[in-house]
Write a protein that holds these residues in place. Structure first.
Motif, mmCIF file in Angstrom:
data_model
loop_
_atom_site.group_PDB
_atom_site.id
_atom_site.type_symbol
_atom_site.label_atom_id
_atom_site.label_comp_id
_atom_site.label_asym_id
_atom_site.label_seq_id
_atom_site.Cartn_x
_atom_site.Cartn_y
_atom_site.Cartn_z
ATOM 1 N N ARG A 91 0.910 -1.167 -0.092
ATOM 2 C CA ARG A 91 0.099 -0.188 -0.131
ATOM 3 C C ARG A 91 0.907 1.206 0.073
ATOM 4 O O ARG A 91 0.486 2.196 -0.704
ATOM 5 N N VAL A 96 -2.709 1.245 -2.944
ATOM 6 C CA VAL A 96 -3.761 0.339 -2.628
ATOM 7 C C VAL A 96 -3.423 -1.024 -2.022
ATOM 8 O O VAL A 96 -2.129 -1.297 -2.240
ATOM 9 N N GLU A 100 -6.983 -5.650 -2.739
ATOM 10 C CA GLU A 100 -7.891 -4.704 -3.499
ATOM 11 C C GLU A 100 -7.611 -4.521 -4.844
ATOM 12 O O GLU A 100 -8.342 -4.556 -5.988
ATOM 13 N N ARG A 103 -8.678 -7.620 -6.740
ATOM 14 C CA ARG A 103 -10.226 -7.755 -6.903
ATOM 15 C C ARG A 103 -10.594 -6.808 -7.986
ATOM 16 O O ARG A 103 -11.268 -6.984 -8.945
ATOM 17 N N THR A 104 -10.142 -5.627 -7.890
ATOM 18 C CA THR A 104 -10.592 -4.335 -8.819
ATOM 19 C C THR A 104 -9.735 -4.096 -10.007
ATOM 20 O O THR A 104 -10.355 -3.377 -10.968
#
Length: 288
Positions: A91, A96, A100, A103-104
């Motif tokens: 991060r 991020v 995350e 997933r995104t």
């Protein structure tokens, strides 16, 4: 020298999943570890350890997005003892967390692989001389301050302002050799020279005489010094001179830096806008 530095960069890439060995990198570059770390940070703009961390997390980011390994497997491969530690480091670089990002498909930040080359920018030459100097004492007052690469250093300004005029006059009167008069000295600088890391700043004088007990003293052994001169706007001219010494002079001359104080002697104009300066850097012949 630059070719050898690039060979060291190749070694980093081949061993990104292993602990960085600065001594081995210095051996490849045919220089000392001390000089390698300083030269790297000057050329790259970041400390060696920070560059390696960013490169690892750049490659790890690609593996996270690919989704072929578990996040724990990726964390272990890149030297993190837990998924939580990996997530914090991930991060910090990418903005991020790895979960995350997987997933995104969030955009990640890449640290490109670096290589070095010498670029000639103008025709101005650097004024320097090599000096063999006997042992001496640096005498004055010192303070622990943060490193500032550009502009005035507020901690240094406040420290000097706080010195009584009588103390400043006593220090200047002790000067009996080059560099003459009051000098500004950086000592104990961290290898990476990262902005904000602390160093010992000295407001002092160079002397071979006996020194008063009530002043700070730093014994400096005999050795070789490279002395550089510049003139220009204050303080940028002095700060840029240090940068140019490491990014231009060292890569093209048969010397390397060695441990020791870096001494600046500055003569500032009455309006504070111009400086004539010398920079004394401790050096030794580079390995053949």
């Amino acid at each position: 020298m630059l070719e050898r530095l690039n060979q060291a960069m190749d070694h980093i890439e081949r061993h990104l999943d292993q602990p960085v060995d600065a001594a081995e990198l210095a051996r490849i570059a045919v220089t000392s570890e001390y000089h390698f770390r300083r030269l790297f940070s000057a050329l790259a703009g970041v400390p060696l350890s920070e560059y390696v961390r960013r490169r690892r997390l750049t490659v790890a980011g690609a593996e996270v997005v690919a989704g072929q390994r578990t996040l724990l497997d990726i964390a272990v491969r890149w030297g993190y003892g837990s998924a939580e530690a990996f997530a914090r480091a991930f991060r910090a670089v990418h903005g991020v967390g790895p979960g995350e990002a997987r997933r995104t498909g969030a955009p990640l930040r890449a640290q490109p692989r670096m290589s070095f080359r010498l670029t000639v920018e103008g025709s101005a030459s650097m004024r320097y001389r090599i000096v063999q100097k006997d042992s001496f004492h640096l005498v004055g007052r010192k303070a622990r301050v943060p490193l500032v690469h550009e502009g005035m250093n507020p901690a240094i300004v406040e420290f000097v302002k706080g010195l009584p005029a009588e103390t400043r006059q006593r220090i200047e009167a002790l000067s009996d050799q080059e560099p003459a008069g009051v000098v500004n000295v950086s000592d104990g600088v961290a290898d990476g020279r990262a902005e904000g890391t602390e160093l010992d700043y000295w407001y002092g004088a160079v002397t071979g005489a006996d020194v008063p007990d009530d002043l700070d003293v730093l014994p400096v052994p005999a050795g070789t010094w490279a002395v550089f001169e510049t003139s220009g706007p204050f303080p940028q001219a002095v700060q840029h001179l240090w940068r140019d010494v490491f990014t231009q002079w060292f890569p093209s001359n048969p010397y390397r830096s060695r441990p020791g104080p870096e001494i600046s002697r500055s003569r500032i104009s009455a309006d504070g806008g111009h400086v004539d300066a010398q920079l004394w850097i401790p050096v030794e012949p580079a390995a053949a």
